[in-house]
Design an enzyme around this catalytic site. Structure first.
Site, PDB file in Angstrom:
ATOM      1  N   ASP A 191     -12.744 -10.938 -24.481  1.00  0.00           N
ATOM      2  CA  ASP A 191     -12.384  -9.777 -23.661  1.00  0.00           C
ATOM      3  C   ASP A 191     -10.887  -9.758 -23.364  1.00  0.00           C
ATOM      4  O   ASP A 191     -10.155 -10.690 -23.712  1.00  0.00           O
ATOM      5  CB  ASP A 191     -13.192  -9.773 -22.359  1.00  0.00           C
ATOM      6  CG  ASP A 191     -12.888 -10.988 -21.484  1.00  0.00           C
ATOM      7  OD1 ASP A 191     -11.779 -11.050 -20.932  1.00  0.00           O
ATOM      8  OD2 ASP A 191     -13.747 -11.888 -21.380  1.00  0.00           O
ATOM      9  N   HIS A 238     -10.668 -17.837 -30.341  1.00  0.00           N
ATOM     10  CA  HIS A 238     -11.888 -17.412 -31.024  1.00  0.00           C
ATOM     11  C   HIS A 238     -11.877 -15.945 -31.395  1.00  0.00           C
ATOM     12  O   HIS A 238     -12.905 -15.397 -31.792  1.00  0.00           O
ATOM     13  CB  HIS A 238     -13.109 -17.730 -30.163  1.00  0.00           C
ATOM     14  CG  HIS A 238     -13.461 -19.178 -30.156  1.00  0.00           C
ATOM     15  ND1 HIS A 238     -14.476 -19.711 -29.397  1.00  0.00           N
ATOM     16  CD2 HIS A 238     -12.910 -20.229 -30.818  1.00  0.00           C
ATOM     17  CE1 HIS A 238     -14.546 -21.010 -29.600  1.00  0.00           C
ATOM     18  NE2 HIS A 238     -13.599 -21.347 -30.449  1.00  0.00           N
ATOM     19  N   SER A 287      21.472  -7.893   8.443  1.00  0.00           N
ATOM     20  CA  SER A 287      22.651  -7.031   8.360  1.00  0.00           C
ATOM     21  C   SER A 287      23.330  -7.029   9.723  1.00  0.00           C
ATOM     22  O   SER A 287      22.687  -7.266  10.744  1.00  0.00           O
ATOM     23  CB  SER A 287      22.262  -5.599   7.970  1.00  0.00           C
ATOM     24  OG  SER A 287      21.475  -4.996   8.984  1.00  0.00           O
ATOM     25  N   PHE A 327      22.430  -4.105  -3.348  1.00  0.00           N
ATOM     26  CA  PHE A 327      22.025  -2.707  -3.252  1.00  0.00           C
ATOM     27  C   PHE A 327      23.156  -1.800  -3.742  1.00  0.00           C
ATOM     28  O   PHE A 327      24.278  -1.882  -3.243  1.00  0.00           O
ATOM     29  CB  PHE A 327      21.677  -2.358  -1.805  1.00  0.00           C
ATOM     30  CG  PHE A 327      20.300  -2.810  -1.402  1.00  0.00           C
ATOM     31  CD1 PHE A 327      19.329  -1.895  -1.054  1.00  0.00           C
ATOM     32  CD2 PHE A 327      19.980  -4.155  -1.373  1.00  0.00           C
ATOM     33  CE1 PHE A 327      18.055  -2.307  -0.684  1.00  0.00           C
ATOM     34  CE2 PHE A 327      18.719  -4.586  -1.011  1.00  0.00           C
ATOM     35  CZ  PHE A 327      17.744  -3.652  -0.658  1.00  0.00           C
ATOM     36  N   ARG A 333      13.653  -3.160  -2.701  1.00  0.00           N
ATOM     37  CA  ARG A 333      13.042  -3.938  -1.626  1.00  0.00           C
ATOM     38  C   ARG A 333      11.644  -4.419  -2.020  1.00  0.00           C
ATOM     39  O   ARG A 333      11.292  -5.577  -1.788  1.00  0.00           O
ATOM     40  CB  ARG A 333      12.980  -3.090  -0.350  1.00  0.00           C
ATOM     41  CG  ARG A 333      14.322  -2.874   0.322  1.00  0.00           C
ATOM     42  CD  ARG A 333      14.185  -2.180   1.668  1.00  0.00           C
ATOM     43  NE  ARG A 333      15.431  -2.231   2.413  1.00  0.00           N
ATOM     44  CZ  ARG A 333      16.233  -1.182   2.627  1.00  0.00           C
ATOM     45  NH1 ARG A 333      15.903   0.008   2.148  1.00  0.00           N
ATOM     46  NH2 ARG A 333      17.352  -1.322   3.312  1.00  0.00           N
ATOM     47  N   LYS A 369      23.473  -1.600  12.690  1.00  0.00           N
ATOM     48  CA  LYS A 369      24.391  -0.828  11.860  1.00  0.00           C
ATOM     49  C   LYS A 369      25.081   0.225  12.728  1.00  0.00           C
ATOM     50  O   LYS A 369      24.684   0.454  13.883  1.00  0.00           O
ATOM     51  CB  LYS A 369      23.655  -0.165  10.706  1.00  0.00           C
ATOM     52  CG  LYS A 369      22.678   0.924  11.133  1.00  0.00           C
ATOM     53  CD  LYS A 369      22.031   1.593   9.927  1.00  0.00           C
ATOM     54  CE  LYS A 369      21.136   2.762  10.357  1.00  0.00           C
ATOM     55  NZ  LYS A 369      20.558   3.463   9.188  1.00  0.00           N
ATOM     56  N   GLY A 408      16.815  -0.469   7.668  1.00  0.00           N
ATOM     57  CA  GLY A 408      16.513  -1.210   6.442  1.00  0.00           C
ATOM     58  C   GLY A 408      15.808  -2.520   6.730  1.00  0.00           C
ATOM     59  O   GLY A 408      14.873  -2.909   6.025  1.00  0.00           O
ATOM     60  N   GLU A 415      12.040  -3.551   5.635  1.00  0.00           N
ATOM     61  CA  GLU A 415      11.732  -4.794   4.921  1.00  0.00           C
ATOM     62  C   GLU A 415      10.646  -5.593   5.639  1.00  0.00           C
ATOM     63  O   GLU A 415       9.812  -6.250   4.998  1.00  0.00           O
ATOM     64  CB  GLU A 415      13.016  -5.603   4.744  1.00  0.00           C
ATOM     65  CG  GLU A 415      13.926  -4.991   3.680  1.00  0.00           C
ATOM     66  CD  GLU A 415      15.364  -5.461   3.718  1.00  0.00           C
ATOM     67  OE1 GLU A 415      16.172  -4.974   2.901  1.00  0.00           O
ATOM     68  OE2 GLU A 415      15.689  -6.311   4.571  1.00  0.00           O
TER      69      GLU A 415
END
Length: 479
Positions: free
Chosen positions: A112, A150, A288, A355, A372, A389, A400, A404
């Site tokens: 299979d 086989h 970050s 990135f 990601r 940020k 971000g 994640e």
């Protein structure tokens, strides 16, 4: 986990890390997917022979008897193979777990396609070897080679089924014997769903044993302990249990160590543990920073570099997308340790996915999401640090880092937000610590306490590194 199984996980994991492993899959791996075993496949053919298949122990002989009775016409035998194996069947959990491991060599006596289909689902390029001409070619950029010694259901006329086929095997399919002997010498095999009644394998094992009398590589097989079947007499049960003991002892001649389980579900648990421990060797670092308060940028950069160095020094592989403001520092510390020790290659210690920053914003967002998903899938532990940020002139949590965290949770990766670093990591730590059964089921009580302690503010960021490394070590099974 039983002590013998725990020792196997530790030893086989070491071989996995070195890239020295292989799987040998027998019919027992495919039966749970819905395919019939050999006895059921031959049941309708045995009726043509006036034989009771339940009383037969030599099933290859039954296949030969049918061909003999048909005047060497194999049409009905081939049709039985097609009828039994051409219908759709879904891979089992065991197939999916094996496909997640870094195993580059699979051997099987099955016809299979479950093994190769599951590997392809994982995005791997598979090189199939089911006929002699295929042995002389190599698929470019292959990730895995699957040897179907086989044959394949696509060519039922070439399948090894009868005694004639087995007797001609060493001449007609000699390259398979040579390749298998080579792999048995250089790789550690795990035999799954295999009964060790195949004469071709026994021949190869014997040749390896004769040529390597004192330095045979250790192999493993998993058997279910023989239990009493419904309607079975005490004498018959005693016979079959004694026979299993003798088989296990005999396999020691070939340096095959048999691991006994009480239920087949234990095999799935064992493979899942292997996958978890292998993936946890890699830690994804999500971080970050735009605002470096209250520690200041130099202190945060120093902390990030030292954390990257400490993780590599402890044998942990780091995956990172080089988050703004701090990711480069983690990478720098890790890279310096790799270059200092030269114990591993850069690619063995670091998985990097910088990135892209230029292009259409909509396309970038889609690309970042794919990035990601892919990089986090390579890890078993995700570490979350800082996470802020600049937006509209204000410092805000980094979405971000939050995304994640969500991906890591979706992929059942252990999440470790270090709240002491503030920003998004602090918010995530509050969430995790508040409901540990939901967010950190992998952690025991002591580890949950350590994670909670890592949420308290500290004036010295570097003081966080030893407990972070210790928490990761525990998850990796190092302590």
């Amino acid at each position: 986990m039983k002590p013998a199984l725990e020792r196997f996980v530790v030893d086989y994991l070491a071989e996995l890390v070195e890239g020295n492993t292989a799987i040998f899959a027998g019919a027992g791996l495919s039966v749970p997917a819905g395919y019939v075993d050999w006895r059921e496949l031959l049941r309708p053919l045995s009726k043509d022979l006036d034989l009771n298949i339940d009383l037969e122990s030599d099933l290859v002989a039954v296949a030969q008897f049918h061909v003999n009775a048909s005047g060497q016409n194999r049409h009905k035998l081939h049709k039985a193979l097609l009828d039994a194996l051409s219908r759709d069947a879904k891979p089992t959990d065991n197939h999916r777990l094996l496909a997640q491991l870094p195993i580059t060599t699979f051997w099987t006596t099955n016809y299979d396609k479950l093994i190769e289909d599951t590997l392809r689902e994982r995005g791997k390029i598979v090189d199939i070897k089911s006929s002699v001409p295929q042995m002389a070619t190599t698929r470019p950029h292959r990730d895995v080679t699957v040897y179907k010694m086989h044959g394949d259901i696509d060519r039922p006329n070439e399948a090894v089924v009868t005694k004639d086929d087995y007797e001609r095997y060493s001449k007609q399919r000699e390259p398979f014997i040579t390749a298998l002997a080579g792999d048995l010498i250089k790789r550690t095999f795990l035999f799954l769903g295999f009964s060790f009644t195949d004469p071709n394998l026994e021949h190869v094992l014997s040749q390896v044993r004769l040529n390597f009398t004192t330095d045979q590589r250790q192999h493993y097989a998993i058997f279910r302990s023989r239990s009493k079947q419904p309607g079975e007499t005490d004498d018959d049960f005693a016979h079959y249990r004694a026979r299993q003991i003798h088989v296990i002892e005999d396999l020691k001649r070939f340096n095959v160590k048999v691991l006994l389980v009480d239920e087949y579900s234990e095999i799935t648990d064992l493979l899942a543990e292997l996958v978890n421990r292998y993936r946890r060797r890699t830690v994804f670092v999500s971080a970050s920073a735009f605002n470096f308060d209250p520690w200041g940028q130099p202190a945060i950069i120093e902390f990030a570099q030292e954390l990257g160095r400490a993780l590599i020094a402890d044998g942990t592989r780091i995956a990172t997308g080089l988050g703004a403001g701090i990711g480069d520092a983690i990478f720098t510390g890790a890279l310096r340790e790799v270059m200092r020790t030269k114990a591993i290659g850069i690619e063995d210690g670091l998985v990097l996915r910088p990135f892209p920053q230029s292009g259409d914003p909509t396309e970038l967002a889609s690309l970042w999401e794919d990035y990601r998903q892919e990089i986090i899938s390579q890890a078993g532990i995700a570490l979350f640090l800082f996470g802020n940020k600049l937006k509209d002139g204000h410092t805000v949590p980094a979405d971000g880092v939050v995304r994640e965290f969500e991906i890591a949770r979706d992929q059942t990766i252990v999440v470790l937000p270090i709240g002491a670093t503030g920003s998004a990591a602090q918010t995530l730590a509050t969430l995790v610590i508040g409901d540990p059964d939901k967010f950190t089921p992998e952690l025991d009580g002591a580890s949950r306490g350590h994670l909670a302690a890592l949420a308290s503010h500290t004036p010295d960021l570097k003081s966080l590194i030893p407990p972070i490394v210790e928490l990761i070590r525990k998850l990796q099974g190092k302590v």
